[in-house]
Write a protein that holds these residues in place. Structure first.
Motif, PDB file in Angstrom:
ATOM      1  N   ARG A  91       6.092  -4.869  -5.091  1.00 11.68           N
ATOM      2  CA  ARG A  91       5.784  -4.702  -3.748  1.00 11.68           C
ATOM      3  C   ARG A  91       4.420  -4.086  -3.594  1.00 11.68           C
ATOM      4  N   ILE A  92       3.984  -4.832  -2.967  1.00 10.93           N
ATOM      5  CA  ILE A  92       2.254  -4.770  -2.531  1.00 10.93           C
ATOM      6  C   ILE A  92       1.972  -4.669  -0.953  1.00 10.93           C
ATOM      7  N   GLY A 134      -2.762  -6.413   6.044  1.00 11.53           N
ATOM      8  CA  GLY A 134      -1.373  -7.815   5.915  1.00 11.53           C
ATOM      9  C   GLY A 134       0.154  -6.816   5.993  1.00 11.53           C
ATOM     10  N   LYS A 135       0.754  -7.691   5.908  1.00  9.67           N
ATOM     11  CA  LYS A 135       2.107  -6.922   5.942  1.00  9.67           C
ATOM     12  C   LYS A 135       2.559  -7.010   4.048  1.00  9.67           C
TER      13      LYS A 135
END
Length: 475
Positions: free
Chosen positions: A194-195, A200-201
């Motif tokens: 997860r980044i 951005g989202k």
């Protein structure tokens, strides 16, 4: 109501009329072992999935990483069925249904049921005028017969318990609009990273973990022996001097990726294919951050081998046309220097453009040079293909396959067998083999030149080199 099975009598449910908690114009109740009058944030996010299922489709599948999380979901929904029902009831007026039945099915056990009915629905005896929708949350795949039996069971449970509060619903068994949400455990091993990209989202990168399909017996005997001596045995014994990485050099189709899989199999490990598309970003500096983040998670796994196929993108820094490429190569140099990372294999068709700093000892310790297969290896490839595809062939035809596949790579030998088998409808004859051979255009002088270059490269590259480049008389 006279027909209530022994199974239903044994169920210890509670029924709660929740009409006062529902929006105006909607009534309903919940039947569950425990009805908690509280709020849980995880139920809110799950309610969105149910509403999406009601609005957009009849089937949806959600996967969890392990069985414990799946058990947690069903326990949560069973306890907070009231909250879930209230969220869904807020959108029921938008549906083309007079009532909605929500059921939680764990294995073959009905864990909880809730019913939502529009207040204007008054004629419960006329099933044709009352259109219903059933939403089944289950961890088991259901056939049409299973759904029919389940609806009948739901009808019995609802009739038995709802009569206690004087609440009657239209016929559940008459429902023909059934939506299924199947919750299960991921069958394949997936590494999730997860980044959050700049501006951005959050993004979740999914990297599949594969079981190797090949083993050391699929490699030339010379490579097999040297791999066991230089790589497999030291790593298995956890020796401090064990190599940490490998670069495999060779033209397309000679089996570079197969070799990486065979090594992973010999080490009793799985394979992770890492591609630039997995971590490259349009945002400045994000590619490097993502790459470090991915390897930070990969380092936790001791059961994997990392494969970077076609690593030609890691060009020499003096040839790079943009500073982003230089930064990416620098990150790879730092990663490969880390001795705690998993064993890493890179492959390339054009080794001359690879940055030389990558292949120094301590990073990619072993360089494997693979050329076009010799006669015996082509025979082995052909026999394995014949066995894998279940093809009928005479021994003399196998000899012919070896003879006419001179200067073929491994992938082309396999394709030759498949095409000849297609022509012969499951049998390879001399005629079908000759027909298949005419479909291949192989420039022998060009491949002879490639083989000579590989021999030259294998003799001059510094470091530990394992070479399988047969001479022309062996081919």
């Amino acid at each position: 109501m006279e027909r209530v099975g022994a199974e239903i009598k044994e169920l210890r449910y509670s029924i709660v009329d929740i009409s006062q908690d529902l929006p105006r114009g909607v009534e309903g109740f919940v039947i569950a072992p425990v009805v908690i009058d509280d709020v849980n944030e995880h139920v809110v996010s799950f309610a969105a999935k149910i509403l999406s299922l009601l609005m957009n489709g009849g089937y949806r599948k959600i996967l969890f990483k392990d069985k414990e999380k799946l058990r947690w979901l069903f326990r949560l929904l069973s306890e907070y069925m009231k909250q879930l029902t209230i969220h869904i009831a807020s959108e029921v007026k938008l549906l083309d249904s007079d009532f909605v039945v929500l059921a939680l099915l764990r294995g073959k056990k009905l864990n909880a049921i809730s019913v939502i009915v529009k207040s204007e629905v008054v004629d419960f005896d006329s099933d044709e005028e009352n259109k219903g929708t059933a939403v089944i949350i289950t961890d088991t795949k259901l056939s049409a017969n299973d759904l029919e039996r389940l609806l009948a069971k739901m009808q019995d449970v609802v009739d038995h318990y709802a009569s206690r509060i004087g609440f009657y619903v239209p016929s559940i068994v008459a429902i023909d609009d059934v939506r299924v949400l199947l919750a299960g455990v991921e069958e394949s091993d997936i590494i999730k990273v997860r980044i959050r990209e700049d501006y951005g989202k959050p993004v979740v990168i999914r990297i599949p973990v594969q079981k190797p399909m090949w083993n050391l017996n699929d490699l030339p005997p010379k490579l097999r022996e040297e791999f066991e001596l230089l790589v497999v045995d030291p790593i298995r014994s956890k020796a401090m001097y064990a190599p940490r990485g490998m670069l495999i050099v060779g033209p397309p189709g000679v089996g570079k990726s197969v070799t990486a899989e065979a090594l992973a199999h010999a080490l009793s490990r799985k394979l992770v294919r890492l591609m630039p598309s997995s971590y490259r970003s349009m945002w400045y500096g994000m590619t490097e951050k993502t790459l470090f983040k991915i390897f930070g998670i990969l380092k936790r796994r001791e059961d994997i081998v990392i494969l970077v196929d076609d690593a030609d993108f890691l060009v020499q820094r003096m040839q790079a046309i943009h500073e982003a490429y230089i930064a990416e190569v620098n990150v790879w140099l730092n990663i490969l220097q880390d001795q705690t990372r998993p064993f890493t294999v890179m492959t390339t068709n054009v080794p001359d453009i690879i940055d030389r700093a990558l292949i120094r000892p301590g990073r990619l310790d072993v360089v494997v040079v693979m050329g076009f297969p010799d006669r015996e290896m082509r025979r082995q490839i052909a026999l394995r293909a014949i066995k894998r595809y279940g093809v009928s062939v005479k021994p003399e035809v196998v000899d012919e396959i070896v003879r006419i596949s001179r200067w073929f790579n491994a992938a082309e030998v396999d394709a030759l067998v498949r095409m000849a088998a297609s022509k012969g409808r499951g049998r390879i004859t001399s005629e079908s083999l000759e027909w298949a051979r005419r479909k291949f255009k192989v420039n022998e002088s060009e491949r002879r030149f490639i083989q000579e270059n590989l021999q030259w490269y294998g003799e001059r590259i510094p470091g530990l080199v394992v070479s399988y480049v047969p001479r022309e008389h062996e081919i």
